[in-house]
Each structure stands twice: as C-alpha cells, then as structure tokens.
Write a protein that holds these residues in place. Structure first.
Motif, PDB file in Angstrom:
ATOM      1  N   ASP A 253       4.623   5.289  -3.584  1.00 46.57           N
ATOM      2  CA  ASP A 253       4.120   6.573  -3.081  1.00 46.57           C
ATOM      3  C   ASP A 253       2.605   6.714  -3.238  1.00 46.57           C
ATOM      4  N   HIS A 254       2.040   6.023  -4.246  1.00 45.80           N
ATOM      5  CA  HIS A 254       0.592   6.125  -4.442  1.00 45.80           C
ATOM      6  C   HIS A 254      -0.178   5.525  -3.276  1.00 45.80           C
ATOM      7  N   HIS A 255       0.452   4.590  -2.537  1.00 42.21           N
ATOM      8  CA  HIS A 255      -0.207   4.025  -1.358  1.00 42.21           C
ATOM      9  C   HIS A 255      -0.421   5.100  -0.291  1.00 42.21           C
ATOM     10  N   ARG A 256       0.473   6.079  -0.248  1.00 46.46           N
ATOM     11  CA  ARG A 256       0.383   7.127   0.769  1.00 46.46           C
ATOM     12  C   ARG A 256      -0.606   8.214   0.362  1.00 46.46           C
ATOM     13  N   THR A 257      -0.687   8.505  -0.919  1.00 47.46           N
ATOM     14  CA  THR A 257      -1.556   9.593  -1.370  1.00 47.46           C
ATOM     15  C   THR A 257      -3.009   9.158  -1.535  1.00 47.46           C
ATOM     16  N   ASP A 258      -3.233   7.855  -1.736  1.00 47.55           N
ATOM     17  CA  ASP A 258      -4.594   7.330  -1.853  1.00 47.55           C
ATOM     18  C   ASP A 258      -5.056   6.890  -0.461  1.00 47.55           C
ATOM     19  N   LYS A 259      -5.955   7.654   0.161  1.00 52.47           N
ATOM     20  CA  LYS A 259      -6.360   7.383   1.540  1.00 52.47           C
ATOM     21  C   LYS A 259      -6.992   6.003   1.701  1.00 52.47           C
ATOM     22  N   GLN A 261      -6.516   3.334  -0.169  1.00 51.94           N
ATOM     23  CA  GLN A 261      -5.471   2.333  -0.305  1.00 51.94           C
ATOM     24  C   GLN A 261      -4.636   2.254   0.966  1.00 51.94           C
ATOM     25  N   TRP A 262      -4.311   3.413   1.537  1.00 49.48           N
ATOM     26  CA  TRP A 262      -3.507   3.479   2.749  1.00 49.48           C
ATOM     27  C   TRP A 262      -4.219   2.761   3.909  1.00 49.48           C
ATOM     28  N   ARG A 263      -5.517   2.962   4.035  1.00 50.70           N
ATOM     29  CA  ARG A 263      -6.283   2.306   5.103  1.00 50.70           C
ATOM     30  C   ARG A 263      -6.355   0.800   4.875  1.00 50.70           C
ATOM     31  N   ARG A 264      -6.539   0.406   3.617  1.00 49.77           N
ATOM     32  CA  ARG A 264      -6.565  -1.031   3.315  1.00 49.77           C
ATOM     33  C   ARG A 264      -5.230  -1.681   3.643  1.00 49.77           C
ATOM     34  N   ASP A 265      -4.139  -0.984   3.339  1.00 51.18           N
ATOM     35  CA  ASP A 265      -2.806  -1.520   3.626  1.00 51.18           C
ATOM     36  C   ASP A 265      -2.615  -1.747   5.119  1.00 51.18           C
ATOM     37  N   ILE A 266      -3.047  -0.778   5.930  1.00 51.73           N
ATOM     38  CA  ILE A 266      -2.887  -0.901   7.381  1.00 51.73           C
ATOM     39  C   ILE A 266      -3.705  -2.086   7.915  1.00 51.73           C
ATOM     40  N   ALA A 267      -4.945  -2.222   7.434  1.00 50.79           N
ATOM     41  CA  ALA A 267      -5.798  -3.325   7.884  1.00 50.79           C
ATOM     42  C   ALA A 267      -5.202  -4.669   7.460  1.00 50.79           C
ATOM     43  N   ARG A 268      -4.688  -4.720   6.265  1.00 49.32           N
ATOM     44  CA  ARG A 268      -4.080  -5.947   5.744  1.00 49.32           C
ATOM     45  C   ARG A 268      -2.846  -6.320   6.555  1.00 49.32           C
ATOM     46  N   PHE A 269      -2.010  -5.323   6.844  1.00 51.53           N
ATOM     47  CA  PHE A 269      -0.806  -5.526   7.641  1.00 51.53           C
ATOM     48  C   PHE A 269      -1.168  -6.067   9.026  1.00 51.53           C
ATOM     49  N   ARG A 270      -2.229  -5.525   9.616  1.00 46.72           N
ATOM     50  CA  ARG A 270      -2.672  -5.949  10.954  1.00 46.72           C
ATOM     51  C   ARG A 270      -3.174  -7.395  10.921  1.00 46.72           C
ATOM     52  N   ARG A 271      -3.917  -7.764   9.862  1.00 46.40           N
ATOM     53  CA  ARG A 271      -4.439  -9.132   9.774  1.00 46.40           C
ATOM     54  C   ARG A 271      -3.302 -10.146   9.682  1.00 46.40           C
ATOM     55  N   LEU A 272      -2.265  -9.814   8.937  1.00 46.21           N
ATOM     56  CA  LEU A 272      -1.117 -10.717   8.818  1.00 46.21           C
ATOM     57  C   LEU A 272      -0.427 -10.903  10.173  1.00 46.21           C
ATOM     58  N   LYS A 273      -0.251  -9.810  10.896  1.00 46.99           N
ATOM     59  CA  LYS A 273       0.372  -9.882  12.220  1.00 46.99           C
ATOM     60  C   LYS A 273      -0.464 -10.751  13.162  1.00 46.99           C
ATOM     61  N   THR A 274      -1.792 -10.614  13.064  1.00 47.01           N
ATOM     62  CA  THR A 274      -2.688 -11.339  13.964  1.00 47.01           C
ATOM     63  C   THR A 274      -2.544 -12.843  13.820  1.00 47.01           C
ATOM     64  N   ILE A 275      -2.295 -13.334  12.610  1.00 48.25           N
ATOM     65  CA  ILE A 275      -2.185 -14.788  12.406  1.00 48.25           C
ATOM     66  C   ILE A 275      -0.727 -15.262  12.457  1.00 48.25           C
ATOM     67  N   GLY A 276       0.158 -14.407  12.976  1.00 41.99           N
ATOM     68  CA  GLY A 276       1.512 -14.852  13.248  1.00 41.99           C
ATOM     69  C   GLY A 276       2.547 -14.622  12.166  1.00 41.99           C
ATOM     70  N   TRP A 277       2.202 -13.814  11.159  1.00 40.03           N
ATOM     71  CA  TRP A 277       3.178 -13.524  10.100  1.00 40.03           C
ATOM     72  C   TRP A 277       4.041 -12.323  10.492  1.00 40.03           C
ATOM     73  N   ASP A 278       5.312 -12.403  10.128  1.00 40.52           N
ATOM     74  CA  ASP A 278       6.208 -11.251  10.257  1.00 40.52           C
ATOM     75  C   ASP A 278       6.081 -10.458   8.954  1.00 40.52           C
ATOM     76  N   ALA A 279       5.171  -9.504   8.953  1.00 44.22           N
ATOM     77  CA  ALA A 279       4.844  -8.747   7.737  1.00 44.22           C
ATOM     78  C   ALA A 279       5.706  -7.497   7.646  1.00 44.22           C
ATOM     79  N   LYS A 280       6.505  -7.416   6.597  1.00 40.42           N
ATOM     80  CA  LYS A 280       7.449  -6.311   6.430  1.00 40.42           C
ATOM     81  C   LYS A 280       6.998  -5.423   5.274  1.00 40.42           C
TER      82      LYS A 280
END
Length: 305
Positions: A253-259, A261-280
């Motif tokens: 839940d702290h990932h959602r309340t810390d803006k 952290q939340w933005r870093r998570d989204i960027a990280r998730f996008r980078r994984l998708k870009t290089i072909g990872w199925d990021a869950k």
C-alpha cells in the motif's frame, strides 16, 4: 520545632519487585501511588517510563521486568522471542501475551499477560544476549511451527537466513529441526525448510513464493536483476523466471500513497515491457485469494515455454 519531613523515596530507573521495595522501607500505601505502574503482579515501574522510547525498547523492558520474577533457567519463547529477535510476526501475534518456557519438571508461570510452557530446554536453546533468557533464533523458529501457517513460517525463516544480515544459517536451522524431533509443528517444519530462500527481502515476497510453489509451478528466482541486450541495468524484480522473461512484483500500500514511489514503479514496469518481459504486479488481495493470479501466471509460463 518544625517536624522533620519524611525522606523522599528515590525509585530505581527499572522495574523492581514489591518485596524489594518493602525491604527498603516502602509502605503498601506508597506502592499504590499513581506515580507507579504495575507491569505484572508483584512488580512496579515509575509511571511514564516508556515515554519517548521506541516500541521495541518498551517491549524489551517489559520482558526485563518480568524476568526478575522468573527462575534462572526460564526463557522467553514463541512469539515473544520472535519479537525480541525482530522477526516478522503476523499481525495476530504481534500483541500476544508474553510467552515463557521452563524445562520439564519446573512449574510454568501463569499470570495475567503471561503464557507459560513446559518443554525440553537445553542450554544450547537459550540466548542470553538481551540480559535475560530467550530462546535462540533456531529454537524460536521451531516453536513457532506449532502456531503458524506455512507461508508466515517460511517468511520468518527467510528473514533468519537473509544474506545481508543473517541471524543464523540453513545448516543450523536444519539441525534445530532434527533436534525438534516429532514435536508439535514437526511436519510443517519439514515442509518449510526446503522452501527457505536467503534472497527474499520481505514477508510478502516470501508469502507469494510459497503460494507459487504450492500451486505446483516452478520455484522463481528471488530479487533478480534485469539487464537489456546492451548490458544496461533495467530493474530489480521481486521474483522472476529469467529464461521465460517473466517477473513478479508485490506492490504494498505504501507504493500507492508515496507519489514518487508510484511514478518510479510505473516507469520501471514500462521499461520491463519495452525489452520484452511479461512484468506482473500483485497486491495483498491477490495473495489472500490467489486463484486468479496463479491462473494468469501459469498461462504465461505455458505461453513462453
């Protein structure tokens, strides 16, 4: 001549027994005064002694107070020893009474706020680092198997052997399980021991890994570092199947309340998708009712095998 005022009583900066106070001339009326508290029957502490102290120190001081009334061979155990060793207890055990184990043949303590146990207790089972007896990390893990489910037991075992700050190692835990024999929790210990991983960094990561293993899926790698084709670091993921390029991250839940952290998570998730990872990404709800996330993960494994 003015009457001589009574001598002011200076109480020690620790818990003291009623018997100790009486021996030093303290009256029963004075022992019932509001500037003293009763942490346990037969003990007194100055009121407000815990002000400003972190919860862990308050808890340790309560144990130190009770230890004055216990036989020398007694040891704090179970959830109490786990808390002293700073282990990740489930919420339902975090505010439990103090647990004390005495060797078989000795009378276990029973009073308000205390749960007594009788058990075989060898000198090697007792840790004296706190200034009073507590069961060792290895013995504590074995005792907790009688009251915990598999996932939280594995989470505590993971914390005990974590590579960055290990309290023990797998070999010593295995020896403790052997010495535990067929006592309560023996079967659960036998299941939990081979599931332990010194790379898991949070109880929820451990819980997620146990669910995956129990579902019959391959055991994932913990805290895996992902690099792109040029060798540039992309992300560090909680769990992964590197050969299949599948990653799993628990989002607390702290990932959602810390803006930030939340933005870093989204960027990280996008980078994984870009290089072909199925990021869950998963949350506590997925672990409480895991059927959907297990089905999704199994489908991804089949598709990428």
């Amino acid at each position: 001549m003015s009457p001589v005022p009574p001598k002011r009583i200076v109480f020690p900066p620790r818990a003291f027994t009623v018997a100790e106070a009486r021996a030093n001339g303290v009256t029963e009326k004075r022992l019932r005064a509001r500037d003293l508290t009763t942490p346990f029957h037969g003990l007194r502490l100055r009121a407000g002694w815990e002000d400003g102290l972190p919860p862990a120190m308050v808890f340790e001081e309560r144990c130190r107070a009770l230890a004055q009334t216990l036989p020398p061979e007694a040891a704090f155990s179970h959830a109490t020893a786990a808390a002293l060793h700073r282990l990740p207890l489930p919420t339902e055990l975090q505010n439990s009474p103090l647990h004390v184990t005495v060797p078989r043949g000795r009378r276990a303590p029973h009073r308000h706020g205390v749960v007594g146990h009788q058990a075989t207790l060898s000198p090697g089972d007792v840790d004296s680092r706190f200034g009073f007896g507590a069961t060792t990390p290895e013995r504590t893990w074995c005792d907790l198997a009688a009251v915990l489910a598999l996932a939280p037991l594995v989470a505590i075992g993971d914390r005990l052997i974590h590579r960055s700050l290990p309290r023990t190692d797998l070999a010593r835990l295995a020896l403790a399980v052997t010495n535990h024999g067929s006592g309560r929790g023996a079967r659960l210990l036998a299941r939990a021991l081979p599931m332990l991983d010194d790379g898991s960094e949070s109880p929820m990561e451990s819980w997620q890994r146990v669910i995956i293993i129990l579902a019959g899926l391959p055991t994932p790698v913990t805290n895996y570092e992902v690099f792109d084709d040029r060798g540039v670091f992309v992300a560090r993921v909680d769990l992964a199947y590197p050969a299949l390029k599948i990653s799993m991250d628990y989002e607390g839940d702290h990932h959602r309340t810390d803006k930030k952290q939340w933005r870093r998570d989204i960027a990280r998730f996008r980078r994984l998708k870009t290089i072909g990872w199925d990021a869950k990404r998963y949350t506590a709800d997925d672990l409480t009712a895991p059927d959907e996330f297990i089905a999704d993960l199994a489908a991804s494994i089949r598709a990428r095998s």
